[in-house]
Design a protein around this motif. Structure first.
Motif, PDB file in Angstrom:
ATOM      1  N   ALA B  65       0.830  -1.204   0.000  1.00 25.27           N
ATOM      2  CA  ALA B  65       0.000   0.000   0.000  1.00 25.27           C
ATOM      3  C   ALA B  65       0.865   1.254   0.000  1.00 25.27           C
ATOM      4  CB  ALA B  65      -0.934  -0.001   1.215  1.00 25.27           C
ATOM      5  N   TYR B  66       1.968   1.207   0.735  1.00 24.24           N
ATOM      6  CA  TYR B  66       2.849   2.368   0.815  1.00 24.24           C
ATOM      7  C   TYR B  66       4.312   1.936   0.780  1.00 24.24           C
ATOM      8  CZ  TYR B  66      -1.405   4.520   2.525  1.00 24.24           C
ATOM      9  OH  TYR B  66      -2.707   4.952   2.641  1.00 24.24           O
ATOM     10  N   VAL B  67       5.132   2.835   0.264  1.00 25.40           N
ATOM     11  CA  VAL B  67       6.584   2.680   0.377  1.00 25.40           C
ATOM     12  C   VAL B  67       7.108   3.914   1.103  1.00 25.40           C
ATOM     13  CG1 VAL B  67       8.778   2.383  -0.847  1.00 25.40           C
ATOM     14  CG2 VAL B  67       6.630   1.551  -1.889  1.00 25.40           C
ATOM     15  N   PHE B  68       7.874   3.703   2.135  1.00 24.01           N
ATOM     16  CA  PHE B  68       8.584   4.790   2.804  1.00 24.01           C
ATOM     17  C   PHE B  68      10.056   4.638   2.449  1.00 24.01           C
ATOM     18  CE2 PHE B  68       4.756   4.042   5.159  1.00 24.01           C
ATOM     19  CZ  PHE B  68       4.331   5.305   5.539  1.00 24.01           C
ATOM     20  N   THR B  69      10.670   5.733   2.021  1.00 21.47           N
ATOM     21  CA  THR B  69      12.115   5.658   1.792  1.00 21.47           C
ATOM     22  C   THR B  69      12.825   6.569   2.781  1.00 21.47           C
ATOM     23  OG1 THR B  69      12.523   7.487   0.213  1.00 21.47           O
ATOM     24  CG2 THR B  69      11.621   5.426  -0.686  1.00 21.47           C
TER      25      THR B  69
END
Lengths: 250, 250
Positions: B65-69
């Motif tokens: 659902a989400y990617v955090f970098t």
């Protein structure tokens, strides 16, 4: 980049992804590999799910010279690393006779429970990795080294793995901490990088009371590290940036 | 698994892969996400190489659902996260006018150097994430949140991101540390897992002076956690295993 050997690490376990357990193996393995002339090129952390583990193992073992895995080789129901890696290689899981013999000798026939017998299972075709700490062996399957997640045991297993690894070129590193914001050094640092193509120059900002940055220079040639670091030091001197002592080349 | 929202984390930076810097963001993000009813499903660590970053972003943004970098959005030449994520989305890099205005207002026209201007670049179509610590904004590109690597700044950016996230079901956790080798509890624990399919029961061994294991029970239903933990405690009592106090359900 000839002679460069690049490895990967697969950390297996819900406990890392939940944040409950802080991984301690990544930085240890990274430094250990570098001492042995091998670079760590990628790390993945996946949950205790067979399909996820198998997919990651297959992606990493085809891309890197070696895959090291940590976690999931104990006696409990959630320890599914062996099954998952057997699935990745499309081979069955079998009892390894030597692992069985070692464990039986250690625990004695009476205390050699089914749970402990579970720790003698390997993907068919695998070899053992010695575990001097708690006997239950690690496993080598082609270029995949399957290790325990407990740091003390993982570290001991690495010593048995060491002679089996191709040794690449050691990358030398030297660092200098600069007490000035990164943005004040960025342009000149970029120019130094361009002028020193045999090095990799990284700038890692921190905030501890004030802004600063640690400049890290890496190269397979110590002379290249020294030359680039000399230029960084001259820059800091000219700009009157306060710095800590430069590190040894290591 | 209805209502479950799963996110991923991409840690960008040679400094983590060299072992020089120990990542502090994984466990913080994991716990922060769980408080917001989101699970962390996978983590990858990749080097400062555009193709590697872009490939990982594309793999993760389609799966989760989400990617955090984290990392690589500073002013120096090795900060290539924005370019790499623009490449992943196949869009150009542009100056974001609002980011430019904020940075110029903060530094003043005279001190708004080219290096600082670099930190106003975003993949075309992106929105800003506020950075109350050091102004230079984070970036949202569709379901990818691009954050600083410095923990203090990363944590501050998360607070601006929070209202934009879908909230899933919180997973409740309770743990019990047992001072006995995992292998002595493994079979009964497997039976408890089978009898409590609404829970996920993990066993995480440790060696601190002696062998022990922390049993962690997770479920979206607190009653399911309580029931399974009751069975684990009864097991330890019957087997006379020493345990610590059971944790709160959290």
């Amino acid at each position: 980049m000839a002679d460069t050997v690049i490895a990967s690490l697969l950390i297996i376990g819900d406990e890392i992804l939940s944040g409950r357990t802080k991984d301690a193996n990544l930085s240890y393995l990274a430094e250990w590999l570098n001492e042995n002339g091998i670079q760590l090129g990628e790390v993945r952390v996946v949950p205790d799910v067979e399909a996820e583990i198998a997919e990651a193992v297959n992606a990493l073992r085809t891309k890197y010279a070696y895959v090291f895995t940590t976690g999931g080789i104990g006696p409990t129901h959630d320890d599914i690393t062996v099954d998952s890696i057997a699935a990745a290689f499309d081979v069955p899981v079998v009892i390894h006779p030597e692992a069985y013999a070692r464990m039986e000798a250690h625990y004695g026939k009476e205390n050699f429970t089914d749970a402990r017998k579970r720790m003698t299972r390997v993907p068919k075709g695998a070899e053992l990795v010695d575990n001097p700490v708690s006997i239950a062996p690690g496993i080598r399957m082609e270029n995949v080294f399957i290790m325990a997640g407990v740091p003390k045991i993982m570290q001991a297993m690495l010593e048995d793995i060491r002679p089996h690894l191709k040794v690449g070129r050691k990358v030398w590193t030297q660092s200098l901490t600069v007490h000035a914001p990164e943005s004040k050094i960025a342009e000149d640092l970029g120019a130094i990088q361009t002028a020193n193509p045999d090095t990799s120059i990284g700038s890692y900002p921190f905030y501890i009371g004030g802004y600063g940055s640690t400049i890290v220079i890496r190269s397979a040639e110590t002379a290249a590290v020294e030359k680039a670091m000399g230029e960084v030091q001259a820059l800091c001197f000219a700009k009157r940036f306060e710095t800590d002592d430069v590190s040894e080349i290591d």
